[in-house]
Design a protein around this motif. Structure first.
Motif, PDB file in Angstrom:
ATOM      1  N   GLY A 119     115.030 116.877 -46.696  1.00 25.21           N
ATOM      2  CA  GLY A 119     113.932 117.779 -46.361  1.00 25.21           C
ATOM      3  C   GLY A 119     112.631 117.394 -47.036  1.00 25.21           C
ATOM      4  N   PHE A 120     112.703 117.046 -48.299  1.00 27.11           N
ATOM      5  CA  PHE A 120     111.488 116.673 -49.018  1.00 27.11           C
ATOM      6  C   PHE A 120     111.008 115.272 -48.678  1.00 27.11           C
ATOM      7  CE2 PHE A 120     112.745 120.226 -51.825  1.00 27.11           C
ATOM      8  CZ  PHE A 120     111.569 120.958 -51.711  1.00 27.11           C
ATOM      9  N   LYS A 121     111.919 114.419 -48.208  1.00 23.29           N
ATOM     10  CA  LYS A 121     111.542 113.056 -47.835  1.00 23.29           C
ATOM     11  C   LYS A 121     110.480 113.067 -46.724  1.00 23.29           C
ATOM     12  CE  LYS A 121     114.880 110.060 -47.754  1.00 23.29           C
ATOM     13  NZ  LYS A 121     116.033 109.235 -47.325  1.00 23.29           N
ATOM     14  N   VAL A 122     110.538 114.060 -45.863  1.00 23.64           N
ATOM     15  CA  VAL A 122     109.560 114.200 -44.778  1.00 23.64           C
ATOM     16  C   VAL A 122     108.143 114.323 -45.339  1.00 23.64           C
ATOM     17  CG1 VAL A 122     108.807 115.749 -42.912  1.00 23.64           C
ATOM     18  CG2 VAL A 122     111.237 115.265 -43.236  1.00 23.64           C
ATOM     19  N   PHE A 123     107.995 114.975 -46.467  1.00 28.49           N
ATOM     20  CA  PHE A 123     106.684 115.208 -47.052  1.00 28.49           C
ATOM     21  C   PHE A 123     106.239 114.089 -47.996  1.00 28.49           C
ATOM     22  CE2 PHE A 123     108.488 119.396 -46.096  1.00 28.49           C
ATOM     23  CZ  PHE A 123     107.521 119.858 -45.213  1.00 28.49           C
ATOM     24  N   ASP A 124     107.147 113.206 -48.347  1.00 27.19           N
ATOM     25  CA  ASP A 124     106.842 112.069 -49.232  1.00 27.19           C
ATOM     26  C   ASP A 124     106.341 110.900 -48.381  1.00 27.19           C
ATOM     27  OD1 ASP A 124     106.674 110.231 -51.294  1.00 27.19           O
ATOM     28  OD2 ASP A 124     108.848 109.977 -51.478  1.00 27.19           O
ATOM     29  N   THR A 125     105.130 111.037 -47.867  1.00 32.02           N
ATOM     30  CA  THR A 125     104.600 110.063 -46.910  1.00 32.02           C
ATOM     31  C   THR A 125     104.330 108.695 -47.511  1.00 32.02           C
ATOM     32  OG1 THR A 125     102.375 110.918 -47.298  1.00 32.02           O
ATOM     33  CG2 THR A 125     103.601 111.826 -45.415  1.00 32.02           C
ATOM     34  N   ASP A 126     104.106 108.622 -48.817  1.00 33.77           N
ATOM     35  CA  ASP A 126     103.849 107.319 -49.435  1.00 33.77           C
ATOM     36  C   ASP A 126     105.112 106.717 -50.063  1.00 33.77           C
ATOM     37  OD1 ASP A 126     104.039 109.082 -51.533  1.00 33.77           O
ATOM     38  OD2 ASP A 126     102.040 108.702 -52.320  1.00 33.77           O
ATOM     39  N   ASN A 127     106.258 107.343 -49.825  1.00 29.34           N
ATOM     40  CA  ASN A 127     107.570 106.853 -50.301  1.00 29.34           C
ATOM     41  C   ASN A 127     107.611 106.547 -51.792  1.00 29.34           C
ATOM     42  OD1 ASN A 127     108.889 107.015 -47.803  1.00 29.34           O
ATOM     43  ND2 ASN A 127     107.936 105.106 -47.151  1.00 29.34           N
ATOM     44  N   LYS A 128     106.981 107.401 -52.604  1.00 31.04           N
ATOM     45  CA  LYS A 128     106.998 107.225 -54.054  1.00 31.04           C
ATOM     46  C   LYS A 128     108.119 108.028 -54.714  1.00 31.04           C
ATOM     47  CE  LYS A 128     102.136 106.186 -54.855  1.00 31.04           C
ATOM     48  NZ  LYS A 128     100.932 106.575 -55.599  1.00 31.04           N
ATOM     49  N   GLY A 129     108.790 108.862 -53.929  1.00 32.90           N
ATOM     50  CA  GLY A 129     109.826 109.715 -54.516  1.00 32.90           C
ATOM     51  C   GLY A 129     109.247 110.923 -55.214  1.00 32.90           C
ATOM     52  N   SER A 130     107.963 111.195 -54.928  1.00 30.64           N
ATOM     53  CA  SER A 130     107.316 112.351 -55.553  1.00 30.64           C
ATOM     54  C   SER A 130     106.286 112.928 -54.590  1.00 30.64           C
ATOM     55  CB  SER A 130     106.650 111.955 -56.864  1.00 30.64           C
ATOM     56  OG  SER A 130     105.603 111.039 -56.638  1.00 30.64           O
ATOM     57  N   LEU A 131     105.880 114.145 -54.897  1.00 31.60           N
ATOM     58  CA  LEU A 131     104.883 114.854 -54.101  1.00 31.60           C
ATOM     59  C   LEU A 131     103.760 115.316 -55.014  1.00 31.60           C
ATOM     60  CD1 LEU A 131     107.386 117.181 -52.222  1.00 31.60           C
ATOM     61  CD2 LEU A 131     106.369 115.099 -51.313  1.00 31.60           C
ATOM     62  N   LYS A 132     102.574 115.445 -54.452  1.00 29.04           N
ATOM     63  CA  LYS A 132     101.462 115.997 -55.220  1.00 29.04           C
ATOM     64  C   LYS A 132     101.726 117.484 -55.427  1.00 29.04           C
ATOM     65  CE  LYS A 132      98.083 112.796 -53.341  1.00 29.04           C
ATOM     66  NZ  LYS A 132      96.989 112.651 -52.389  1.00 29.04           N
ATOM     67  N   GLU A 133     101.370 117.955 -56.607  1.00 26.26           N
ATOM     68  CA  GLU A 133     101.595 119.368 -56.942  1.00 26.26           C
ATOM     69  C   GLU A 133     100.963 120.290 -55.911  1.00 26.26           C
ATOM     70  OE1 GLU A 133     100.912 122.494 -60.639  1.00 26.26           O
ATOM     71  OE2 GLU A 133      99.780 120.628 -60.608  1.00 26.26           O
ATOM     72  N   ALA A 134      99.728 120.018 -55.513  1.00 24.41           N
ATOM     73  CA  ALA A 134      99.028 120.878 -54.551  1.00 24.41           C
ATOM     74  C   ALA A 134      99.734 120.891 -53.201  1.00 24.41           C
ATOM     75  CB  ALA A 134      97.582 120.420 -54.389  1.00 24.41           C
ATOM     76  N   GLU A 135     100.238 119.741 -52.768  1.00 27.35           N
ATOM     77  CA  GLU A 135     100.964 119.678 -51.496  1.00 27.35           C
ATOM     78  C   GLU A 135     102.247 120.491 -51.559  1.00 27.35           C
ATOM     79  OE1 GLU A 135      99.849 115.325 -49.644  1.00 27.35           O
ATOM     80  OE2 GLU A 135     101.392 115.428 -51.201  1.00 27.35           O
ATOM     81  N   LEU A 136     102.968 120.333 -52.653  1.00 27.37           N
ATOM     82  CA  LEU A 136     104.219 121.071 -52.800  1.00 27.37           C
ATOM     83  C   LEU A 136     103.966 122.574 -52.870  1.00 27.37           C
ATOM     84  CD1 LEU A 136     107.241 121.077 -53.035  1.00 27.37           C
ATOM     85  CD2 LEU A 136     107.014 120.662 -55.479  1.00 27.37           C
ATOM     86  N   LYS A 137     102.927 122.971 -53.571  1.00 25.24           N
ATOM     87  CA  LYS A 137     102.606 124.401 -53.638  1.00 25.24           C
ATOM     88  C   LYS A 137     102.304 124.938 -52.249  1.00 25.24           C
ATOM     89  CE  LYS A 137      99.795 127.819 -55.989  1.00 25.24           C
ATOM     90  NZ  LYS A 137      98.740 128.054 -56.973  1.00 25.24           N
ATOM     91  N   ASP A 138     101.574 124.165 -51.470  1.00 20.46           N
ATOM     92  CA  ASP A 138     101.265 124.558 -50.096  1.00 20.46           C
ATOM     93  C   ASP A 138     102.549 124.702 -49.274  1.00 20.46           C
ATOM     94  OD1 ASP A 138      99.261 125.102 -48.049  1.00 20.46           O
ATOM     95  OD2 ASP A 138      99.912 123.184 -47.160  1.00 20.46           O
ATOM     96  N   ILE A 139     103.461 123.761 -49.417  1.00 15.81           N
ATOM     97  CA  ILE A 139     104.735 123.799 -48.694  1.00 15.81           C
ATOM     98  C   ILE A 139     105.525 125.047 -49.085  1.00 15.81           C
ATOM     99  CG2 ILE A 139     107.001 122.675 -48.498  1.00 15.81           C
ATOM    100  CD1 ILE A 139     105.435 119.978 -48.916  1.00 15.81           C
ATOM    101  N   LEU A 140     105.613 125.306 -50.375  1.00 21.62           N
ATOM    102  CA  LEU A 140     106.412 126.429 -50.869  1.00 21.62           C
ATOM    103  C   LEU A 140     105.853 127.789 -50.470  1.00 21.62           C
ATOM    104  CD1 LEU A 140     107.234 125.141 -54.468  1.00 21.62           C
ATOM    105  CD2 LEU A 140     108.759 125.178 -52.484  1.00 21.62           C
ATOM    106  N   THR A 141     104.544 127.881 -50.315  1.00 19.67           N
ATOM    107  CA  THR A 141     103.932 129.188 -50.024  1.00 19.67           C
ATOM    108  C   THR A 141     103.621 129.396 -48.539  1.00 19.67           C
ATOM    109  OG1 THR A 141     101.725 128.336 -50.549  1.00 19.67           O
ATOM    110  CG2 THR A 141     102.936 129.450 -52.326  1.00 19.67           C
ATOM    111  N   ARG A 142     103.719 128.346 -47.726  1.00 13.46           N
ATOM    112  CA  ARG A 142     103.370 128.496 -46.316  1.00 13.46           C
ATOM    113  C   ARG A 142     104.511 128.267 -45.336  1.00 13.46           C
ATOM    114  NH1 ARG A 142     100.247 125.965 -43.237  1.00 13.46           N
ATOM    115  NH2 ARG A 142     100.638 123.917 -44.071  1.00 13.46           N
ATOM    116  N   LEU A 143     105.521 127.508 -45.713  1.00 19.66           N
ATOM    117  CA  LEU A 143     106.557 127.120 -44.757  1.00 19.66           C
ATOM    118  C   LEU A 143     107.897 127.781 -45.068  1.00 19.66           C
ATOM    119  CD1 LEU A 143     105.799 123.288 -44.552  1.00 19.66           C
ATOM    120  CD2 LEU A 143     104.984 125.090 -43.029  1.00 19.66           C
ATOM    121  N   GLY A 144     108.705 127.948 -44.032  1.00 13.65           N
ATOM    122  CA  GLY A 144     110.062 128.471 -44.199  1.00 13.65           C
ATOM    123  C   GLY A 144     110.082 129.846 -44.826  1.00 13.65           C
ATOM    124  N   GLU A 145     110.985 130.029 -45.749  1.00 11.84           N
ATOM    125  CA  GLU A 145     111.056 131.290 -46.475  1.00 11.84           C
ATOM    126  C   GLU A 145     110.042 131.202 -47.603  1.00 11.84           C
ATOM    127  OE1 GLU A 145     114.335 134.177 -48.458  1.00 11.84           O
ATOM    128  OE2 GLU A 145     114.843 132.935 -46.759  1.00 11.84           O
TER     129      GLU A 145
END
Length: 145
Positions: free
Chosen positions: A85-111
């Motif tokens: 699920g998180f691999k979809v958001f790791d567009t640069d394939n670094k194995g990590s996400l930017k904090e701001a992007e992850l916060k956006d994902i957690l507060t806007r998508l799914g549950e």
């Protein structure tokens, strides 16, 4: 989690902010999560919908807790699906996400999580560069090592 009922009752009473040995049924999610369960908000709504009053006694809470505990034990839990699920958001394939992007994902998508819930997770897993390692995040939210 298999907590003793004495322990569950002690935790229940911590959530009693009025002193009447009852909790607001809107607190059930927070309480069962404090007891180590991870139900969805939909699961919480399903099991609390039948509660007649807005505040429930411990005796009314026990079957709710047991139902959620049983459902969690029966749920097939696949840590690999978190990684996928998180691999979809790791567009640069670094194995990590930017904090701001992850916060956006957690507060806007799914549950969706509240800002405070998202910040509580992020503060536990963000590194000094403002990135969150997917591996560290998955281990944190799934309580796996």
């Amino acid at each position: 989690m298999n907590h003793s009922m004495d322990y569950v009752q002690d935790c229940f009473l911590v959530f009693d902010k009025v002193g009447d040995s009852r909790i607001d049924k809107r607190q059930v999610g927070d309480l069962v999560r404090a007891l180590g369960l991870n139900p969805t908000n939909k699961d919480i709504d399903r099991v609390t919908r039948s509660a007649a009053a807005e505040r429930m006694t411990f005796d009314e809470f026990v079957p709710v807790y047991q139902s959620l505990e049983k459902a969690e034990g029966e749920r097939e839990f696949d840590v690999a699906s978190f990684y996928e699920g998180f691999k979809v958001f790791d567009t640069d394939n670094k194995g990590s996400l930017k904090e701001a992007e992850l916060k956006d994902i957690l507060t806007r998508l799914g549950e969706r999580l509240s800002e405070g819930e998202a910040q509580a997770i992020l503060s536990a897993v963000v590194d000094s560069d403002g990135r969150v390692a997917v591996d560290k995040l998955v281990k944190y939210v799934t309580n796996t090592n």
